[in-house]
Enzyme design. Structure first.
Site, PDB file in Angstrom:
ATOM      1  N   HIS A  22       0.804  -1.250  -0.237  1.00 48.29           N
ATOM      2  CA  HIS A  22      -0.003  -0.004   0.092  1.00 48.29           C
ATOM      3  C   HIS A  22       0.915   1.331   0.001  1.00 48.29           C
ATOM      4  CE1 HIS A  22      -2.788   2.848   2.321  1.00 48.29           C
ATOM      5  NE2 HIS A  22      -3.146   2.974   0.901  1.00 48.29           N
ATOM      6  N   ASP A  30       6.428   6.766 -21.323  1.00 44.74           N
ATOM      7  CA  ASP A  30       6.325   6.570 -22.619  1.00 44.74           C
ATOM      8  C   ASP A  30       7.750   6.099 -23.175  1.00 44.74           C
ATOM      9  OD1 ASP A  30       8.066   8.935 -22.821  1.00 44.74           O
ATOM     10  OD2 ASP A  30       6.161  10.395 -22.720  1.00 44.74           O
ATOM     11  N   ARG A 108       7.643  18.076 -15.838  1.00 43.34           N
ATOM     12  CA  ARG A 108       8.591  16.937 -16.120  1.00 43.34           C
ATOM     13  C   ARG A 108       9.832  17.254 -15.327  1.00 43.34           C
ATOM     14  NH1 ARG A 108      12.636  17.529 -19.820  1.00 43.34           N
ATOM     15  NH2 ARG A 108      11.926  19.544 -20.586  1.00 43.34           N
ATOM     16  N   TYR A 131       5.079  13.139 -23.179  1.00 35.43           N
ATOM     17  CA  TYR A 131       4.390  13.611 -21.905  1.00 35.43           C
ATOM     18  C   TYR A 131       3.289  12.505 -21.511  1.00 35.43           C
ATOM     19  CZ  TYR A 131       6.408  17.816 -22.971  1.00 35.43           C
ATOM     20  OH  TYR A 131       7.492  18.816 -23.333  1.00 35.43           O
TER      21      TYR A 131
END
Length: 141
Positions: A22, A30, A108, A131
């Site tokens: 948990h 990507d 980013r 992104y």
């Protein structure tokens, strides 16, 4: 072979998901994300898969955390807008979880990169949308 398990969840990746507890985080990123250069310990290569397909497979066996406001973190475009894959991922998470899933966008570099570097594991897809990077916080069953 297992019944009812998405074939994208190969035994090694399925093992990592089972080992997570948990609050642990899984990064699904990507093809542009620099996971090997960022020192991630566990990187699952899925070069022929999209982020959407991998997130769908993962959410088929792993619940998102219901005890935090944003169990789904996404990378923002450099101008601060949402990435091109977010709407689909958000709709998918809402459908699979059966509830509204909170999201949080972060820039980013360094924010997303720093958070992703602490993930338990990273799934490195071949998704060519920029992104299209997500952090999924594991919940409880």
């Amino acid at each position: 072979m297992l019944k009812g398990i998405d074939p994208l969840l190969a035994p090694g990746l399925l093992g990592w998901l089972g080992q997570m507890g948990h609050g642990d985080v899984l990064a699904v990123v990507d093809r542009n994300y620099p996971c090997h250069g960022r020192g991630q310990r566990r990187v699952w290569e899925a070069p022929g898969q999209s982020v959407d397909d991998m997130v769908a497979a993962v959410l088929g066996v792993m619940p998102l955390d219901a005890f935090v406001d944003a169990p789904l973190v996404h990378m923002l475009v450099d101008d601060g807008s949402d990435g091109p894959a977010l709407a689909g991922i958000h709709a998918l998470s809402r459908r699979v979880e059966g509830r509204e899933v909170g999201t949080r966008g972060v820039r980013r570099d360094p924010d997303f990169y720093d958070e992703a570097a602490t993930a338990y594991a990273t799934v490195h897809t071949g998704d060519d949308r920029p992104y299209a990077c997500y952090l999924l916080r594991k919940g409880v069953v």
